[in-house]
Scaffold this active site. Structure first.
Site, mmCIF file in Angstrom:
data_model
loop_
_atom_site.group_PDB
_atom_site.id
_atom_site.type_symbol
_atom_site.label_atom_id
_atom_site.label_comp_id
_atom_site.label_asym_id
_atom_site.label_seq_id
_atom_site.Cartn_x
_atom_site.Cartn_y
_atom_site.Cartn_z
ATOM 1 N N ARG A 62 -4.969 -1.459 1.951
ATOM 2 C CA ARG A 62 -6.458 -1.469 1.557
ATOM 3 C C ARG A 62 -6.477 -2.357 0.185
ATOM 4 O O ARG A 62 -5.807 -2.041 -0.626
ATOM 5 C CB ARG A 62 -7.138 -0.026 1.289
ATOM 6 C CG ARG A 62 -6.802 0.493 0.052
ATOM 7 C CD ARG A 62 -7.765 1.742 -0.136
ATOM 8 N NE ARG A 62 -7.086 2.844 -0.669
ATOM 9 C CZ ARG A 62 -6.458 3.128 -1.833
ATOM 10 N NH1 ARG A 62 -6.723 2.198 -2.779
ATOM 11 N NH2 ARG A 62 -5.792 4.308 -2.233
ATOM 12 N N TYR B 251 -1.823 2.166 -10.159
ATOM 13 C CA TYR B 251 -0.720 2.762 -9.485
ATOM 14 C C TYR B 251 -0.074 1.646 -8.641
ATOM 15 O O TYR B 251 0.900 1.738 -7.623
ATOM 16 C CB TYR B 251 -1.125 3.822 -8.292
ATOM 17 C CG TYR B 251 -2.067 3.813 -7.665
ATOM 18 C CD1 TYR B 251 -2.256 3.167 -6.514
ATOM 19 C CD2 TYR B 251 -3.610 4.113 -8.235
ATOM 20 C CE1 TYR B 251 -3.492 3.075 -5.725
ATOM 21 C CE2 TYR B 251 -4.900 4.014 -7.548
ATOM 22 C CZ TYR B 251 -4.722 3.546 -6.126
ATOM 23 O OH TYR B 251 -5.763 3.337 -5.638
ATOM 24 N N HIS C 78 -9.336 3.093 -3.478
ATOM 25 C CA HIS C 78 -9.695 4.226 -2.649
ATOM 26 C C HIS C 78 -11.069 4.599 -2.315
ATOM 27 O O HIS C 78 -11.698 4.475 -0.932
ATOM 28 C CB HIS C 78 -9.198 5.714 -2.995
ATOM 29 C CG HIS C 78 -9.607 6.949 -2.453
ATOM 30 N ND1 HIS C 78 -9.116 7.078 -1.205
ATOM 31 C CD2 HIS C 78 -10.209 7.895 -2.746
ATOM 32 C CE1 HIS C 78 -9.474 8.344 -0.795
ATOM 33 N NE2 HIS C 78 -10.434 8.928 -1.698
#
Lengths: 325, 371
Positions: free
Chosen positions: B269, B283, B273
């Site tokens: 993706r 991250y 999120h």
């Protein structure tokens, strides 16, 4: 009419609905050839075939999810949770999903699932088998919670539960499964959900209770009669929603009430009943409404359970406090 | 040192020999060339352009949804860019009668299954009318609890099986979802009953921020199907042809009574999120991002179609313009939805008569709300 134990009446209710509605399916752990660990589904697989009465893999959450999926293809699942202590394994399917199915679909999907499960203390089970977790599910909007105390009620209530378009938790007290027999009609009949039953009439005190405690309360009422008190026993039968009308009618007649539950004081239905009485009938009361419950510990080890569980003597003691207030 | 004796039973060897067999299935490479002609599903030109159209449309829907969210005109939104092949090519193998149990990122699939776009927007905004599924449309509302849709899909599939309906239940989760108990229970139930279900794992490498390698010691997620005794396949999730072919095969097996299949699609993706404050730079590195962007599903499918002479910039622009127009219309329609009342919420709680407590509360709120 036949004489039936409560468990026979429960089997008979499932047999009746399996016969009447081809969309009814019965499933769970060991419900097939074994007929369930308590034999509640005895003979049903033989009579209706493995397609309609079947064993599942051993996973409660999966059983709950299976039921949800089956409703989406038009079935009316009657699923068994082998012991209600295993509720925590399936709590998302029950409270997180099923209870919300109508709501989260804007009213589009119904969720006609009946969850049957044995519960209750006094039969020396290992841990997580005897707990009264009904308060947990009764506090979840979207669920109806039914707890019968007699064979006759059990059959009529279970048939109503299976016919209901909403999810119903149907809890069967293990101690009542074979404790006595009663006349039970062989044909289909229903007892409306949300309707209490006055199991004994009286004029001095109302005992409001459900499940196995109905019988302890009846014992207490008999003993109190010898002391000259006329005691009414109201069996809630459905604990969510409560039958407020019957509760208030009884309290307005007797002016005194106690509420009895097997669950811990912090965990059950009694607090709800007390609140409803104080909100709606405080001016009828001659004394505070007291509760008889188990203490707020974890459900005890089997050898000690009988000193922990509320009994007729506890009820008599509390009843006298209220009667002499 | 003494020579190591051959062991009759070597659990380490057994594990490795299973893991090694899960190679990534690919048909179209990053250059848009067929590298596995035998497996080519041989879609017609119309089908190929339709699939490309849906992927381009979904990329635009994603871009518009993100900016609408930033403007406060959309609610909860989980970005989809990068996952178009995983989502739309798997859905492309389905028929109308098949049932989809989506996760919260899987809105494009249910839109292309027939959910009006304005309803998807209402669902995102948090309006109950976004979830009143039109009659005859075989979908469930997007699932928020990770994994719950897997066990429910097993139930839908069992229902189809019992009714003799030639249809499948299809469900999606992510890499993180495969750590849930419900994931295992779902694939195991469907396997035990041999029900017609297709379980898709869109492995987009991160569960919010937790990388795939922290989820499990398993080398692939697809191999988890082995334990359930169901066919499983690892697919290049940026390759629309491979995703389509694997799903079509799974559907065929399911319809033929051969039970469920687990499909892991390797994807990524590009966005956060969800739009609720996730910051992927905490991250992921931009190097990793650009590594994956090179494998983009639209780029390679576009190249493939252009080489076939069935796609052009002009055609793509048409799709983009149509998508923008339809999104605008759908937002307008969503804006016209009535304000939600507490009495609405009470009325959708139960089928049939309301229990006394809700009836009492309904009367109170109805009186309040009619003032």
């Amino acid at each position: 009419m036949a004489q039936m134990t409560m468990i026979q009446a429960i089997t008979d209710a499932m047999r009746t609905e399996l016969k009447n509605d081809e969309n009814v399916l019965v499933f769970g752990e060991d419900v097939g050839a074994n007929g369930g660990v308590f034999r509640a589904t005895e003979g049903l697989q033989k009579e209706f075939g493995v397609d309609r009465v079947f064993d599942t893999p051993l996973a409660e959450s999966g059983i709950g999810g299976l039921a949800i999926g089956l409703t989406l293809t038009g079935f009316r699942p009657v699923m068994e949770i082998q012991f209600f202590g295993f509720l925590y394994e399936v709590i998302d399917s029950v409270s997180g999903q099923l209870a919300r199915q109508s709501f989260r679909s804007g009213g589009h999907f119904n969720a006609p699932v009946t969850i049957r499960s044995p519960f209750g203390g006094g039969v020396a089970t290992p841990e997580m088998h005897a707990d009264s977790f009904e308060g947990l599910v009764a506090s979840q909007p979207g669920l109806k919670v039914v707890i019968p105390s007699t064979p006759y009620d059990a059959k009529g209530l279970l048939i109503s539960a299976i016919k209901d378009e909403n999810p119903v938790i149907f809890l069967e007290h293990m101690k009542l499964y074979r404790s006595f027999r009663q006349e039970v009609p062989e044909e289909e009949y229903t007892i409306p959900l949300g309707k209490a039953d006055v199991k004994r009439e009286g004029t001095d005190l109302s005992i409001i209770t459900y499940g196995a405690m109905v019988h302890e309360s009846l014992k207490a009422a008999e003993a109190l009669e010898k002391d000259g008190y006329s005691v009414e026993v109201v069996d809630l039968r459905t604990i969510q929603p409560l039958d407020i009308e019957t509760i208030i009618e009884s309290v307005e007649k007797t002016n005194r009430a106690i509420v009895v539950q097997e669950a811990q004081k912090q965990a059950g239905i009694a607090a709800n009943v007390v609140s409803e009485i104080t909100e709606r009938a405080i001016l009828s009361l001659e004394a505070p409404v007291l509760r008889v419950t188990a203490p707020d510990t974890i459900y005890p080890f089997a050898q000690g359970e009988n000193s922990w569980l509320p009994n007729a003597n506890d009820i008599i003691e509390t009843a006298k406090k209220v009667l002499t207030f | 040192m003494a020579a190591k004796k051959d062991k009759q039973f070597d659990p380490v060897k057994t594990l490795h020999s299973i893991e090694e067999q899960f190679e990534m299935f690919q048909i179209l490479n990053e250059e848009g060339e067929i590298v596995n002609a035998e497996a080519d599903p041989k879609l017609s030109d119309e089908e190929l352009t339709e699939l490309m159209t849906r992927m381009v449309y979904t990329r635009i829907l994603d871009q518009r949804s993100i900016s609408l969210n930033r403007q406060g005109r959309l609610g909860f939104y989980a970005p989809t860019a990068g996952q178009e092949a995983s989502q739309l090519a798997s859905h492309f193998a389905l028929e109308k009668e098949d049932f989809i149990l989506p996760g919260y990122r899987d809105v494009p699939q249910i839109v292309f299954h027939g959910l009006p776009l304005h309803m998807a927007f209402l669902w995102s905004r948090g309006h109950y009318q976004g979830s009143i599924i039109p009659e005859g449309l075989n979908i469930f509302m997007p699932q928020i609890i990770i994994g719950a849709q897997y066990i429910q899909a097993a139930g839908v599939a069992l229902g189809f099986q019992k009714r003799g309906t030639k249809a499948v239940a299809m469900t999606y989760t992510g890499d993180g979802g495969t750590s849930q108990g419900d994931f295992y229970e779902g694939i195991n139930f469907a396997g035990a009953f041999r029900s017609p279900a297709i379980f898709i794992i869109q492995n987009n490498q991160y569960a919010i921020s937790t990388p795939r390698e922290l989820q499990t010691a398993a080398k692939t997620l697809a191999q988890k199907g082995v334990a359930a005794g169901i066919p499983s396949i690892l697919v290049d999730g940026m390759d629309a042809l491979a995703v389509y072919a694997a799903t079509r095969d799974a559907r065929e097996r399911a319809i033929n009574g051969e039970g469920p299949t687990l499909i892991e699609t390797m994807t990524y993706r590009y966005g956060p999120h969800t739009m609720a404050g996730d910051d992927p730079t905490r991250y992921r590195t931009s190097e990793t991002d650009s590594e994956w962007e090179k494998r983009d599903p639209l780029i390679r499918f576009r190249k493939y179609l252009e080489a076939k002479g069935i796609w052009s910039e002009e055609k793509e622009n048409e799709v983009i313009e149509r998508a923008k127009e339809e999104i605008k219309e759908a937002i307008k329609k969503a804006d016209a939805a009535p304000k939600q009342k507490v009495s609405d919420f009470i009325n959708i709680m139960y089928k049939g008569d309301l229990p006394f407590n809700l009836q009492e509360q309904l009367d109170i709120y109805t009186a309040k709300e009619s003032k």
